[in-house]
Motif scaffolding. Structure first.
Motif, PDB file in Angstrom:
ATOM      1  N   GLU A  42       0.854  -1.185   0.000  1.00  0.00           N
ATOM      2  CA  GLU A  42       0.000   0.000   0.000  1.00  0.00           C
ATOM      3  C   GLU A  42       0.892   1.238   0.000  1.00  0.00           C
ATOM      4  O   GLU A  42       1.644   1.476   0.943  1.00  0.00           O
ATOM      5  N   GLU A  43       0.808   2.040  -1.047  1.00  0.00           N
ATOM      6  CA  GLU A  43       1.711   3.173  -1.204  1.00  0.00           C
ATOM      7  C   GLU A  43       1.338   4.312  -0.266  1.00  0.00           C
ATOM      8  O   GLU A  43       0.206   4.427   0.197  1.00  0.00           O
ATOM      9  N   ASP A  44       2.333   5.194  -0.025  1.00  0.00           N
ATOM     10  CA  ASP A  44       2.113   6.335   0.866  1.00  0.00           C
ATOM     11  C   ASP A  44       1.237   7.402   0.217  1.00  0.00           C
ATOM     12  O   ASP A  44       0.659   8.238   0.901  1.00  0.00           O
ATOM     13  N   THR A  45       1.180   7.398  -1.106  1.00  0.00           N
ATOM     14  CA  THR A  45       0.372   8.399  -1.807  1.00  0.00           C
ATOM     15  C   THR A  45      -0.738   7.719  -2.591  1.00  0.00           C
ATOM     16  O   THR A  45      -0.699   6.520  -2.842  1.00  0.00           O
ATOM     17  N   ALA A  46      -1.732   8.493  -2.980  1.00  0.00           N
ATOM     18  CA  ALA A  46      -2.853   7.984  -3.760  1.00  0.00           C
ATOM     19  C   ALA A  46      -3.147   8.964  -4.889  1.00  0.00           C
ATOM     20  O   ALA A  46      -3.044  10.185  -4.720  1.00  0.00           O
ATOM     21  N   LEU A  47      -3.496   8.434  -6.065  1.00  0.00           N
ATOM     22  CA  LEU A  47      -3.880   9.261  -7.207  1.00  0.00           C
ATOM     23  C   LEU A  47      -5.388   9.449  -7.155  1.00  0.00           C
ATOM     24  O   LEU A  47      -6.150   8.486  -7.302  1.00  0.00           O
ATOM     25  N   VAL A  48      -5.825  10.682  -6.929  1.00  0.00           N
ATOM     26  CA  VAL A  48      -7.243  10.987  -6.762  1.00  0.00           C
ATOM     27  C   VAL A  48      -7.788  11.611  -8.042  1.00  0.00           C
ATOM     28  O   VAL A  48      -7.205  12.553  -8.594  1.00  0.00           O
ATOM     29  N   VAL A  49      -8.889  11.070  -8.531  1.00  0.00           N
ATOM     30  CA  VAL A  49      -9.583  11.595  -9.705  1.00  0.00           C
ATOM     31  C   VAL A  49     -10.508  12.713  -9.248  1.00  0.00           C
ATOM     32  O   VAL A  49     -11.239  12.566  -8.254  1.00  0.00           O
ATOM     33  N   VAL A  50     -10.485  13.842  -9.964  1.00  0.00           N
ATOM     34  CA  VAL A  50     -11.335  14.977  -9.600  1.00  0.00           C
ATOM     35  C   VAL A  50     -12.364  15.213 -10.699  1.00  0.00           C
ATOM     36  O   VAL A  50     -12.007  15.366 -11.873  1.00  0.00           O
ATOM     37  N   ASP A  86      -4.889   8.769   2.767  1.00  0.00           N
ATOM     38  CA  ASP A  86      -5.730   9.047   3.939  1.00  0.00           C
ATOM     39  C   ASP A  86      -5.615  10.496   4.395  1.00  0.00           C
ATOM     40  O   ASP A  86      -5.727  10.807   5.595  1.00  0.00           O
ATOM     41  N   ILE A  87      -5.413  11.404   3.443  1.00  0.00           N
ATOM     42  CA  ILE A  87      -5.349  12.825   3.756  1.00  0.00           C
ATOM     43  C   ILE A  87      -6.681  13.280   4.354  1.00  0.00           C
ATOM     44  O   ILE A  87      -7.750  12.744   4.019  1.00  0.00           O
ATOM     45  N   ASP A  88      -6.631  14.265   5.237  1.00  0.00           N
ATOM     46  CA  ASP A  88      -7.850  14.821   5.826  1.00  0.00           C
ATOM     47  C   ASP A  88      -8.774  15.338   4.710  1.00  0.00           C
ATOM     48  O   ASP A  88      -8.322  16.015   3.769  1.00  0.00           O
ATOM     49  N   GLN A  89     -10.070  15.021   4.789  1.00  0.00           N
ATOM     50  CA  GLN A  89     -10.997  15.347   3.711  1.00  0.00           C
ATOM     51  C   GLN A  89     -11.101  16.852   3.470  1.00  0.00           C
ATOM     52  O   GLN A  89     -11.215  17.298   2.329  1.00  0.00           O
ATOM     53  N   GLU A  90     -11.071  17.649   4.548  1.00  0.00           N
ATOM     54  CA  GLU A  90     -11.163  19.103   4.371  1.00  0.00           C
ATOM     55  C   GLU A  90      -9.931  19.655   3.660  1.00  0.00           C
ATOM     56  O   GLU A  90     -10.022  20.529   2.791  1.00  0.00           O
ATOM     57  N   LYS A  91      -8.750  19.107   3.988  1.00  0.00           N
ATOM     58  CA  LYS A  91      -7.527  19.530   3.296  1.00  0.00           C
ATOM     59  C   LYS A  91      -7.574  19.130   1.825  1.00  0.00           C
ATOM     60  O   LYS A  91      -7.122  19.881   0.947  1.00  0.00           O
ATOM     61  N   LEU A  92      -8.136  17.946   1.561  1.00  0.00           N
ATOM     62  CA  LEU A  92      -8.251  17.484   0.176  1.00  0.00           C
ATOM     63  C   LEU A  92      -9.170  18.404  -0.621  1.00  0.00           C
ATOM     64  O   LEU A  92      -8.868  18.761  -1.773  1.00  0.00           O
ATOM     65  N   VAL A 145     -22.713  23.204  -4.892  1.00  0.00           N
ATOM     66  CA  VAL A 145     -23.799  22.625  -4.097  1.00  0.00           C
ATOM     67  C   VAL A 145     -23.242  21.724  -3.006  1.00  0.00           C
ATOM     68  O   VAL A 145     -23.612  21.805  -1.844  1.00  0.00           O
ATOM     69  N   LYS A 146     -22.329  20.824  -3.399  1.00  0.00           N
ATOM     70  CA  LYS A 146     -21.687  19.930  -2.432  1.00  0.00           C
ATOM     71  C   LYS A 146     -20.427  19.341  -3.049  1.00  0.00           C
ATOM     72  O   LYS A 146     -20.258  19.357  -4.279  1.00  0.00           O
ATOM     73  N   THR A 147     -19.576  18.837  -2.196  1.00  0.00           N
ATOM     74  CA  THR A 147     -18.350  18.171  -2.644  1.00  0.00           C
ATOM     75  C   THR A 147     -18.315  16.772  -2.036  1.00  0.00           C
ATOM     76  O   THR A 147     -18.314  16.619  -0.818  1.00  0.00           O
ATOM     77  N   ILE A 148     -18.308  15.770  -2.928  1.00  0.00           N
ATOM     78  CA  ILE A 148     -18.336  14.368  -2.494  1.00  0.00           C
ATOM     79  C   ILE A 148     -16.914  13.807  -2.528  1.00  0.00           C
ATOM     80  O   ILE A 148     -16.219  13.926  -3.550  1.00  0.00           O
ATOM     81  N   VAL A 149     -16.492  13.187  -1.437  1.00  0.00           N
ATOM     82  CA  VAL A 149     -15.141  12.628  -1.350  1.00  0.00           C
ATOM     83  C   VAL A 149     -15.214  11.120  -1.135  1.00  0.00           C
ATOM     84  O   VAL A 149     -15.893  10.658  -0.210  1.00  0.00           O
ATOM     85  N   VAL A 150     -14.534  10.373  -2.003  1.00  0.00           N
ATOM     86  CA  VAL A 150     -14.305   8.948  -1.796  1.00  0.00           C
ATOM     87  C   VAL A 150     -12.828   8.815  -1.438  1.00  0.00           C
ATOM     88  O   VAL A 150     -11.965   9.030  -2.308  1.00  0.00           O
ATOM     89  N   PRO A 151     -12.487   8.523  -0.190  1.00  0.00           N
ATOM     90  CA  PRO A 151     -11.092   8.556   0.262  1.00  0.00           C
ATOM     91  C   PRO A 151     -10.142   7.784  -0.651  1.00  0.00           C
ATOM     92  O   PRO A 151     -10.437   6.660  -1.066  1.00  0.00           O
TER      93      PRO A 151
END
Length: 401
Positions: free
Chosen positions: A337-345, A360-366, A386-392
Motif C-alpha cells: 500500500e503506497e504512501d500516496t494515492a492518485l485521486v480523480v477529480v 488518507d489525507i484529511d478530507q477538508e484539506k483534500l 452545491v456539495k463536494t463528495i469525497v471517496v477517500p
C-alpha cells in the motif's frame, strides 16, 4: 453397458435353469481375453469368442453363457480417483486408510459436459462406498471449476468441424511456452477462449521482451546478492519496489483464485516497469542487487505459466534450475500500500483533473487542494458549489449549478 470389447467385464452368467447368476467372488476379476480376433461385425467380438462366453453355471453346473457386454467407462471413471490413492492394493477394492488420508479431492477441473455427468456419477459412487465404510467422506470433491471451450471461426474447436489448430505446428513455430501463455492469458479459465493467431504472436513477443530484458543486463547482475527492498531513498527505486511487491501479492492471490489471465497481466506490467527503470544507466552495487532481486522475482512468477523459458533464465542467472518451483517470492506488506494515492477529480460527474496526495489525507484539506487546481477553478468559476463528495484515496466530485 456397452456392446464392445473394451471395458470392464460385467460379472454375470446367464443360466437357463438358474437365471441370472453373479460370478462367484473367488472367480473375480473376470479378465478380458487378449487372443481374440476383432472381426468388425458390428457387435462386441466377445460375443463371437466361445472360449470367453461358454462357461459352467456356478450354481447347477450346467452349460451357461457369460455376459459379453462390458461396463460403460463412467463406471470406472466414477471412482478412479479413489484407486489413485492406493494403486498397489490388491486385497480388495480400496485401502481405506490410504484413501481417507488423501480424500477429499481439493480441486476438480473439467469441461462443462464432462463435469456434469462425471461429477454426478462419482458423487453417487462415493455415497455408496461411504455407506459401505470404504470411504470416510460423503462428498468426494471440495471445489469445482468448469473450464470454458476453445472457439475458432465462431464454433467450438473440434476435429469434426475441421477448425483444430495443430499443437505440433504451434510448438514448432512459437514453442510450447508461448502456446501455454496464450491459452492462459486470452481468457479466464471458466470462460470460452477465442483462438487468435495475433494473440499467440503477441505472447511470443512478450516472452522475447523478457528474454532480452534479462540477457542484456545479465553481466551487470552476475555474482551479486539479490535484494527486494531499496537501500536508498531514490524515488524510482521506491516506485519499482512498490510495483514488485504488489505484483507478487496480486499474482499469488490470483493463482489461488484461478484468475490466471489477470496474474499474467500484472507480470507484464512488472516487465514494463523494469524496462522503464533500466532506461537510466546506473552501475552502483545497490542498484545491481536491486535489479537482480527484480529479475529473480520476475522469473519465479513466470514459472507456473512458462516453465521452460523460466528454467533457462533461472539458470542464466546462475541458479540451479531444479528448485525454482520451491522459491516462490514473498511480498512485504509495507510496500503493498503506497504512501500516496492518485485521486480523480470530477465536476458534475465529468473527469476534469487528477492529483497525487498523501494517502488518507484529511478530507477538508483534500477539498481545499482540489479548488486550487486550474482545471477545477475554470469549471467552477461563476457557479454555485452545491456539495463536494469525497471517496477517500480515489475520487472527489464537485457538484455545481
Amino acid at each position: 453397458s456397452r456392446q464392445r470389447y473394451w471395458g470392464a467385464p460385467i460379472p454375470i452368467i446367464y443360466c437357463e435353469s438358474c437365471g441370472t447368476v453373479p460370478v462367484p467372488y473367488n472367480d473375480l476379476p473376470v479378465v478380458l481375453p487378449v487372443d481374440l480376433a476383432v472381426t468388425m461385425v458390428g457387435k462386441s467380438p466377445l460375443a463371437e469368442y466361445t472360449d470367453f462366453y461358454q462357461v459352467e453355471c456356478p450354481v447347477c453346473k450346467k452349460p451357461a453363457r457369460r455376459e459379453t457386454d462390458t461396463m460403460d467407462t463412467f463406471v470406472e471413471s466414477s471412482w478412479y480417483f479413489l484407486k489413485y490413492a492406493c494403486p498397489d492394493y490388491n486385497e480388495g477394492p480400496l485401502d481405506s486408510k490410504k484413501v481417507n488420508y488423501w480424500m477429499p479431492v481439493d480441486q476438480y477441473i473439467g469441461g462443462v459436459e464432462h463435469a456434469v455427468l462425471h461429477l454426478l456419477y462419482s458423487r453417487f459412487f462415493n455415497r455408496v462406498l461411504n455407506e459401505f465404510d470404504l470411504v470416510a467422506v460423503r462428498e468426494p470433491f471440495e471445489n469445482l471449476l468448469t473450464q470454458g471451450m476453445v472457439i475458432k471461426d465462431g464454433a467450438k474447436m473440434s476435429k469434426s468441424k475441421g477448425n483444430v489448430v495443430d499443437p505440433d505446428y504451434m510448438i514448432k513455430k512459437y514453442g510450447a511456452d508461448t502456446a501455454r501463455l496464450f491459452c492462459l492469458f486470452a481468457a479466464p479459465p471458466e470462460k470460452d477462449l477465442d483462438w487468435s493467431d495475433k494473440g499467440v504472436e503477441g505472447c511470443s513477443r512478450f516472452l522475447l521482451r523478457v528474454w532480452r530484458l534479462i540477457s542484456e543486463h545479465i553481466d551487470d547482475t552476475k555474482d551479486v546478492e539479490a535484494i527486494l527492498e531499496p537501500l536508498t531513498d531514490d524515488r524510482e527505486d521506491i516506485q519499482l519496489t512498490y510495483l514488485m511487491h504488489k505484483t507478487i501479492k496480486k499474482v499469488t492471490e490470483d493463482i489461488d483464485r484461478f484468475h490466471l489471465n489477470t496474474a499474467i497481466a500484472r507480470i507484464m506490467e512488472l516487465v514494463n516497469g523494469l524496462y522503464k527503470f533500466l532506461e537510466k544507466e546506473r552501475k552502483d552495487d545497490t542498484t545491481k542487487r536491486f535489479v537482480r532481486g527484480a529479475f529473480e522475482t520476475l522469473v519465479a512468477l513466470l514459472f507456473p505459466y512458462v516453465p521452460h523459458i523460466s528454467e533457462e533464465l533461472w539458470e542464466m542467472l546462475g541458479k540451479n534450475p531444479r528448485p525454482i518451483s520451491t522459491e516462490w517470492p514473498r511480498y512485504n506488506p509495507q510496500y503493498v500500500e503506497e504512501d500516496t494515492a492518485l485521486v480523480v477529480v470530477q465536476v458534475n460527474g465529468k473527469l476534469r483533473d487528477r492529483c497525487e496526495v498523501d494517502r488518507d489525507i484529511d478530507q477538508e484539506k483534500l477539498k481545499e487542494l482540489v479548488f486550487t487546481l486550474d482545471n477545477i477553478k475554470r469549471h467552477t468559476e461563476g457557479k454555485t458549489v452545491v456539495k463536494t463528495i469525497v471517496v477517500p484515496n480515489k475520487l472527489v466530485n464537485v457538484v455545481v449549478k
